[in-house]
Design an enzyme around this catalytic site. Structure first.
Site, PDB file in Angstrom:
ATOM      1  N   HIS A  26       0.482  -8.650  -1.113  1.00 54.93           N
ATOM      2  CA  HIS A  26       0.649  -8.014  -2.295  1.00 54.93           C
ATOM      3  C   HIS A  26       0.325  -9.081  -3.344  1.00 54.93           C
ATOM      4  O   HIS A  26       1.174  -9.819  -3.787  1.00 54.93           O
ATOM      5  CB  HIS A  26       2.178  -7.359  -2.302  1.00 54.93           C
ATOM      6  N   HIS A  33      -3.338  -1.759   3.849  1.00 55.70           N
ATOM      7  CA  HIS A  33      -2.465  -1.943   4.710  1.00 55.70           C
ATOM      8  C   HIS A  33      -1.719  -0.513   5.047  1.00 55.70           C
ATOM      9  O   HIS A  33      -1.656   0.350   4.191  1.00 55.70           O
ATOM     10  CB  HIS A  33      -1.691  -3.160   4.631  1.00 55.70           C
ATOM     11  N   CYS A  68      10.388   3.958   0.481  1.00 58.88           N
ATOM     12  CA  CYS A  68       9.118   3.354   1.337  1.00 58.88           C
ATOM     13  C   CYS A  68       9.056   2.201   2.049  1.00 58.88           C
ATOM     14  O   CYS A  68      10.047   1.509   1.996  1.00 58.88           O
ATOM     15  CB  CYS A  68       7.961   3.324   0.062  1.00 58.88           C
ATOM     16  N   HIS A  70       7.116  -0.568   5.488  1.00 62.96           N
ATOM     17  CA  HIS A  70       5.744  -0.820   6.261  1.00 62.96           C
ATOM     18  C   HIS A  70       6.438  -1.233   7.665  1.00 62.96           C
ATOM     19  O   HIS A  70       7.295  -1.442   7.937  1.00 62.96           O
ATOM     20  CB  HIS A  70       5.330  -2.391   5.710  1.00 62.96           C
ATOM     21  N   GLU A  88      17.986   0.184   3.461  1.00 60.62           N
ATOM     22  CA  GLU A  88      17.828   0.399   1.958  1.00 60.62           C
ATOM     23  C   GLU A  88      19.033   1.280   1.161  1.00 60.62           C
ATOM     24  O   GLU A  88      19.421   1.104   0.140  1.00 60.62           O
ATOM     25  CB  GLU A  88      16.592   0.885   1.279  1.00 60.62           C
ATOM     26  N   TYR A 105      -3.708   5.472  -1.218  1.00 56.91           N
ATOM     27  CA  TYR A 105      -3.668   5.008  -2.706  1.00 56.91           C
ATOM     28  C   TYR A 105      -3.872   3.596  -2.839  1.00 56.91           C
ATOM     29  O   TYR A 105      -3.498   2.755  -1.923  1.00 56.91           O
ATOM     30  CB  TYR A 105      -2.328   5.809  -3.384  1.00 56.91           C
ATOM     31  N   GLU A 115      -1.153  -2.466  -5.229  1.00 54.86           N
ATOM     32  CA  GLU A 115      -0.500  -1.928  -3.938  1.00 54.86           C
ATOM     33  C   GLU A 115      -1.830  -1.077  -3.506  1.00 54.86           C
ATOM     34  O   GLU A 115      -2.291  -0.360  -4.214  1.00 54.86           O
ATOM     35  CB  GLU A 115       0.616  -1.094  -4.407  1.00 54.86           C
ATOM     36  N   GLU A 117      -2.331   1.025   0.045  1.00 56.48           N
ATOM     37  CA  GLU A 117      -1.656   1.407   1.305  1.00 56.48           C
ATOM     38  C   GLU A 117      -2.325   2.657   1.725  1.00 56.48           C
ATOM     39  O   GLU A 117      -2.591   3.882   0.943  1.00 56.48           O
ATOM     40  CB  GLU A 117      -0.301   1.750   0.653  1.00 56.48           C
ATOM     41  N   TRP A 162       2.523   6.065  -6.675  1.00 52.60           N
ATOM     42  CA  TRP A 162       2.403   6.558  -5.495  1.00 52.60           C
ATOM     43  C   TRP A 162       3.313   7.989  -5.367  1.00 52.60           C
ATOM     44  O   TRP A 162       2.620   9.004  -5.052  1.00 52.60           O
ATOM     45  CB  TRP A 162       2.609   5.889  -4.190  1.00 52.60           C
TER      46      TRP A 162
END
Length: 194
Positions: A26, A33, A68, A70, A88, A105, A115, A117, A162
């Site tokens: 990032h 990714h 959000c 990964h 979270e 995006y 960003e 992704e 996003w």
């Protein structure tokens, strides 16, 4: 001893290219990714919005969708959604459904951080209350989906880039988010398929 978290790097067709440390990808030259976005709904069709913690590297303090994250290398996306919602927001999922399997995006912050992704989008339903982790979430708010979607589409609500792109695509699935027809996991990018 903690292990550094890695993300899955992908090509434009969604094939895995390898992995890289999350903190290393990032920056100003962020490679594409694998990630995910999730929209959490209660049984009244309200969506859970979160304000990103001020300590976040990307878009700190900005309102966005519920969660959000990964997937870890080799981790199924649904499992990553479950893991991050628990971490979270202290949430347990009643149901998780794939909605936008191939969403992607690229967005650039004012400071140049990018960003980038390949980010399948999920609908999650819950019955338990959210318990935000302050390291990740500054604030939460439940909002009727129609009001939220209209606010985003009309530019009345400032949200993450996003989220700004995802909401019209989700709204096109129908007025009631609880009746949206899920996509098939076979439509996921190759790197994300079970």
């Amino acid at each position: 001893m903690t292990t550094e978290e890695h993300v899955v790097l992908v090509d434009r067709d969604g094939h895995a290219l390898g992995t890289a440390p999350k903190l290393a990808v990032h920056g100003r030259e962020t490679p594409l990714h694998l990630a995910f976005s999730s929209y959490v709904f209660d049984h009244e069709g309200r969506v859970l919005l979160t304000r990103r913690a001020d300590s976040k590297l990307t878009w700190p303090g900005i309102w966005t969708n519920s969660c959000c994250g990964h997937p870890l290398p080799g981790e199924p996306l649904e499992r990553a959604v479950e893991r991050r919602l628990s971490y979270e927001l202290g949430l347990a999922m009643d149901r998780v459904d794939l909605m936008l399997p191939a969403f992607s995006y690229r967005a650039v912050m004012a400071n140049g951080i990018v960003e980038h992704e390949l980010c399948p989008v999920y609908r999650v339903t819950v019955t338990s209350p959210a318990v935000p982790n302050p390291a990740e979430v500054g604030e939460t708010m439940w909002m009727p989906w129609k009001e939220f979607a209209e606010g985003v589409r009309n530019g009345l609500l400032a949200v993450s880039p996003w989220c700004q792109e995802q909401v019209p695509l989700l709204a096109d699935l129908g007025a009631d988010p609880l009746t949206w027809h899920p996509a098939s996991p076979a439509e996921l990018p190759p790197a994300a398929r079970p």
